[in-house]
Scaffold this motif. Sequence first.
Motif, PDB file in Angstrom:
ATOM      1  N   LYS A 208     -13.970   0.266  14.628  1.00 42.16           N
ATOM      2  CA  LYS A 208     -14.267  -0.921  15.422  1.00 42.16           C
ATOM      3  C   LYS A 208     -15.036  -1.953  14.605  1.00 42.16           C
ATOM      4  CE  LYS A 208     -16.213  -2.372  19.869  1.00 42.16           C
ATOM      5  NZ  LYS A 208     -16.882  -1.928  21.105  1.00 42.16           N
ATOM      6  N   ALA A 209     -15.890  -1.471  13.693  1.00 36.93           N
ATOM      7  CA  ALA A 209     -16.753  -2.377  12.941  1.00 36.93           C
ATOM      8  C   ALA A 209     -16.047  -2.973  11.721  1.00 36.93           C
ATOM      9  CB  ALA A 209     -18.023  -1.644  12.505  1.00 36.93           C
ATOM     10  N   LEU A 210     -15.212  -2.195  11.056  1.00 35.59           N
ATOM     11  CA  LEU A 210     -14.590  -2.685   9.821  1.00 35.59           C
ATOM     12  C   LEU A 210     -13.369  -1.843   9.515  1.00 35.59           C
ATOM     13  CD1 LEU A 210     -16.471  -1.446   6.645  1.00 35.59           C
ATOM     14  CD2 LEU A 210     -16.686  -0.348   8.866  1.00 35.59           C
ATOM     15  N   GLN A 211     -12.624  -2.311   8.517  1.00 39.86           N
ATOM     16  CA  GLN A 211     -11.488  -1.559   8.012  1.00 39.86           C
ATOM     17  C   GLN A 211     -11.804  -1.091   6.600  1.00 39.86           C
ATOM     18  OE1 GLN A 211      -8.359  -4.452   8.247  1.00 39.86           O
ATOM     19  NE2 GLN A 211      -7.684  -3.746  10.257  1.00 39.86           N
ATOM     20  N   VAL A 212     -11.437   0.147   6.299  1.00 39.54           N
ATOM     21  CA  VAL A 212     -11.679   0.720   4.979  1.00 39.54           C
ATOM     22  C   VAL A 212     -10.329   1.025   4.334  1.00 39.54           C
ATOM     23  CG1 VAL A 212     -12.780   2.563   3.666  1.00 39.54           C
ATOM     24  CG2 VAL A 212     -13.845   1.725   5.775  1.00 39.54           C
ATOM     25  N   GLY A 213      -9.999   0.309   3.263  1.00 42.25           N
ATOM     26  CA  GLY A 213      -8.744   0.559   2.561  1.00 42.25           C
ATOM     27  C   GLY A 213      -8.859   1.786   1.684  1.00 42.25           C
ATOM     28  N   CYS A 214      -7.785   2.535   1.602  1.00 40.17           N
ATOM     29  CA  CYS A 214      -7.795   3.776   0.831  1.00 40.17           C
ATOM     30  C   CYS A 214      -6.510   3.880   0.026  1.00 40.17           C
ATOM     31  CB  CYS A 214      -7.940   4.978   1.757  1.00 40.17           C
ATOM     32  SG  CYS A 214      -7.815   6.566   0.898  1.00 40.17           S
ATOM     33  N   LEU A 215      -6.660   4.185  -1.264  1.00 44.32           N
ATOM     34  CA  LEU A 215      -5.533   4.471  -2.145  1.00 44.32           C
ATOM     35  C   LEU A 215      -5.738   5.863  -2.715  1.00 44.32           C
ATOM     36  CD1 LEU A 215      -5.374   1.097  -4.128  1.00 44.32           C
ATOM     37  CD2 LEU A 215      -4.133   1.710  -2.052  1.00 44.32           C
ATOM     38  N   LEU A 216      -4.689   6.648  -2.747  1.00 43.31           N
ATOM     39  CA  LEU A 216      -4.824   8.012  -3.255  1.00 43.31           C
ATOM     40  C   LEU A 216      -3.687   8.344  -4.200  1.00 43.31           C
ATOM     41  CD1 LEU A 216      -2.746  10.341  -1.877  1.00 43.31           C
ATOM     42  CD2 LEU A 216      -4.064   9.729   0.145  1.00 43.31           C
ATOM     43  N   ARG A 217      -3.957   9.335  -5.060  1.00 45.38           N
ATOM     44  CA  ARG A 217      -2.955   9.815  -6.009  1.00 45.38           C
ATOM     45  C   ARG A 217      -3.179  11.292  -6.236  1.00 45.38           C
ATOM     46  NH1 ARG A 217      -2.721   9.531 -12.069  1.00 45.38           N
ATOM     47  NH2 ARG A 217      -0.533   9.698 -12.635  1.00 45.38           N
ATOM     48  N   LEU A 218      -2.117  12.066  -6.085  1.00 47.60           N
ATOM     49  CA  LEU A 218      -2.179  13.520  -6.263  1.00 47.60           C
ATOM     50  C   LEU A 218      -1.231  13.908  -7.387  1.00 47.60           C
ATOM     51  CD1 LEU A 218      -3.267  16.254  -5.177  1.00 47.60           C
ATOM     52  CD2 LEU A 218      -1.202  16.377  -3.773  1.00 47.60           C
ATOM     53  N   GLU A 219      -1.797  14.582  -8.407  1.00 46.15           N
ATOM     54  CA  GLU A 219      -0.996  14.989  -9.562  1.00 46.15           C
ATOM     55  C   GLU A 219      -0.941  16.510  -9.633  1.00 46.15           C
ATOM     56  OE1 GLU A 219      -2.251  12.453 -13.139  1.00 46.15           O
ATOM     57  OE2 GLU A 219      -3.876  12.266 -11.687  1.00 46.15           O
TER      58      GLU A 219
END
Length: 1015
Positions: free
Chosen positions: A973-984
């Motif tokens: 509700k307060a903010l948006q948190v962007g997330c990028l991930l990588r699995l090797e």
Amino acid sequence: MPAVSKGDGMRGLAVFISDIRNCKSKEAEIKRINKELANIRSKFKGDKALDGYSKKKYVCKLLFIFLLGHDIDFGHMEAVNLLSSNKYTEKQIGYLFISVLVNSNSELIRLINNAIKNDLASRNPTFMCLALHCIANVGSREMGEAFAADIPRILVAGCLEGVRTRPHPVVVCQRHSISISCGYDLIRSRDSIGPVPAALMADMGATNGGGQSQCCSQEGVQCLQVDSMDSVKQSAALCLLRLYKASPDLAPMGEWTARVVHLLNDQHMGVVTAAVSLITCLCKKNPDDFKTCISLAVSRLSRIVSSASTDLQDYTYYFVPAPWLSVKLLRLLQCYPPPEDAAVKGRLVECLETVLNKAQEPPKSKKVQHSNAKNAILFETISLIIHYDSEPNLLVRACNQLGQFLQHRETNLRYLALESMCTLASSEFSHEAVKTHIDTVINALKTERDVSVRQRAADLLYAMCDRSNAKQIVSEMLRYLETADYAIREEIVLKVAILAEKYAVDYSWYVDTILNLIRIAGDYVSEEVWYRVLQIVTNRDDVQGYAAKTVFEALQAPACHENMVKVGGYILGEFGNLIAGDPRSSPPVQFSLLHSKFHLCSVATRALLLSTYIKFINLFPETKATIQGVLRAGSQLRNADVELQQRAVEYLTLSSVASTDVLATVLEEMPPFPERESSILAKLKRKKGPGAASALDDSRRDTSSSDINGGVEPTPSTVSTPSPSADLLGLRAAPPPAAPPAPVGGNLLVDVFSDGPTAQPSVGPTPEEAFLSELEPPAPESPMALLADPAPAADPGPEDIGPPVPEADELLNKFVCKNSGVLFENQLLQIGVKSEFRQNLGLAVQTKRVAAQVDGGAQVQQVLNIECLRDFLTPPLLSVRFRYGGTTQSLTLKLPVTINKFFQPTEMAAQDFFQRWKQLSLPLQEAQKIFKANHPMDAEVTKAKLLGFGSALLDNVDPNPENFVGAGIIQTKALQVGCLLRLEPNAQAQMYRLTLRTSKEPVSRHLCELLAQQF
């Protein structure tokens, strides 16, 4: 070891050996051996009261005869009888005979096992060592099953109560990396055991009584006096290692694991050396069981590295303290990721810095042994630094140190330096430092005499290549190709083709490079290479005219390779009209040029040229009569090859009966090729072998632009052992410049290291792009509640909720990647969960007051509406209270509501992904974890878990198709948190490396921990 008396010299054996050496011919030797065998056989059969000395002498003769290459079919029982002797020399010869001549499937194994068991229980260290050596040398499964449980007990024994024996000498020759222990004529390497005849020992100058060998009189070599029990423990460790390598299931450590690990703290360096070899082998299969060895190994390594050569005088080799142990400890540490404990990691970094500092010091000896020992530790240290890939300062220093070796007079050092720098080139921290040595590497490619060194130089050029130096490197590799060894020409061709394609800014340069490649090494240019250039030219409108003009000029050479004819035939058949306006390349001239090569080509090339001719009829109607004459010729219509005959007949008929419109439809220009993985790269993988597949899947970074030709740059790593921490995707480079609009024909180069269609850059901003550019900065932690419940239950209150059940975390982990299932179950009740989440709202369970009594088998449903106000780390608690059998039961669980449940999957193009990844470059925004796979590594299962985690899986972003890349937005509700991930995943090592970057530090770490537990 007991002293050997004068009478034990076995004069008869010495006379026999002398007679054999004095034989003038092979026949005389065989005659003397047969005479001796007859004498020994008669002694064994006739004299029942043969004493131990005589048995020992005759068994020694049989052993010598066997080592000369003759079969021995008797005397085995007499050797077994020697094992029961109380004299050391007799028991020693018996064990030596058995180790060399007794087969692992022999019927005597049970008798031998009984003798060994008696010696192991005798509490005599000398006899115990002989027995352990025999077990290791024979190494049969039956023997392993008999003693697998006893050897760990001997290994971890602290002392031998009630036994007081004089220490026996052990001769250690550091020059030849051997040791002769327990008076047993045995040469033992640092990791394995094997017997040798006494004659060979005499040739080496080693004494049977534990004296100093002739070679041990050299500088830096010591004759070591070892405590009896330490020698037993050392032998037990190497024996257990031998059994484990032969039959891993026969060496279960179980309760011995912790005590074996603590052998790293043993005061005796020989015991530590043997224990490190054992632990290194064991931890590769069960790394978690031996994880405690990291701190002990670092502690021991620190003591060795910081010590002076006089502190470890008995284990100092040419002024280098304990070099073998140091190398083994460094290799052991490479079995694990960097230490998590800050103090241990700091101490290890200090050790590594000390080794690098000592490498800069003037040598303390001019002997080659000193430099070999010193460099062995240095290269193993650099391997550990590369493996960790987390200390920029150490990586750059390692690169600089290797750079000094590139011009060393010793060939082996130059080779090792080039090989190690290939791996360093894959690190974001040291890539630029590696590039500074490009001139030296190019010079090595030109001037090195050793072909293996030249090949490593070519590998390093390939590894350090990026957009800034691609033209220089490709030019040098082409120049080298003209004189390269035939064995590596094909590999060089593939690398040049990949680099030219990957870093082509001007595609006219790419076409020139490939055509030059065909001209220089046409025989080594595989179909994959010229197929690829055809695909690229077909898919790029802006290069088609130039390609047609260039290939037309190339075909005019008197000696033209057949691959050039193939490329020219295809390109002129498709795009010859683009240069037909020039009288010098008019349609008749083009046809005449191609047809002049026709009779010199193979059947496959002739078939291609026939297709080109029918294309010419469509492009250039004025050539129709000439081409029909060629197709009508008897050499074509009655050709012995059915393929050529069929094409000639069909093309002739098509050109005769089809109308202009039909002909134009049938022979229209080839459509663009679909995006797919580069066949050139696939061939290079096969060329390098399976061990190098991970090296070639890596991507190269470019500090000026990571978006090279619409894709990501490949980074090769070393073939031997790819570092799990290498940056395979090149995501840490600088932000790329704005991409130009894609050409009409599409961009074929995007697919060089990818599997499916690559997303083209979007013209306008998408919602995901808005998210990437307009995310709120990380906000400070707020003490307010993170989860709001519009209708909380009246009771129980928060103060009444007890601690969660012990298995609460394990139960919670089951729901990280799924939304329904059984949360808890015991003999009294079952709690199931079915939930839905949309943005920052969730529907999991509804709390309402339950009836006073719930019948057995009945179900009660609760619905709970949840809203995520801010990012949170701790899930809410679910408390269940009831009475059963008159007793109040209380149960507290963690509700399966984790922050990833509020993920909104986000699709984005590769360029957007890279740009945002570089924007999230602060150290606190990234969380990374390297961990062992706890479940079978299945790509489909992994994909399902990542989708269940909540992120969107992005195709054609990672150059390695086995890796997974995802993106999403955590909605609160307060903010948006962007997330990028990588699995090797690393199937060979059964390990994963997970990297997450978000705009909030706690979220990165928490998501990384949550997701890592799923694999």
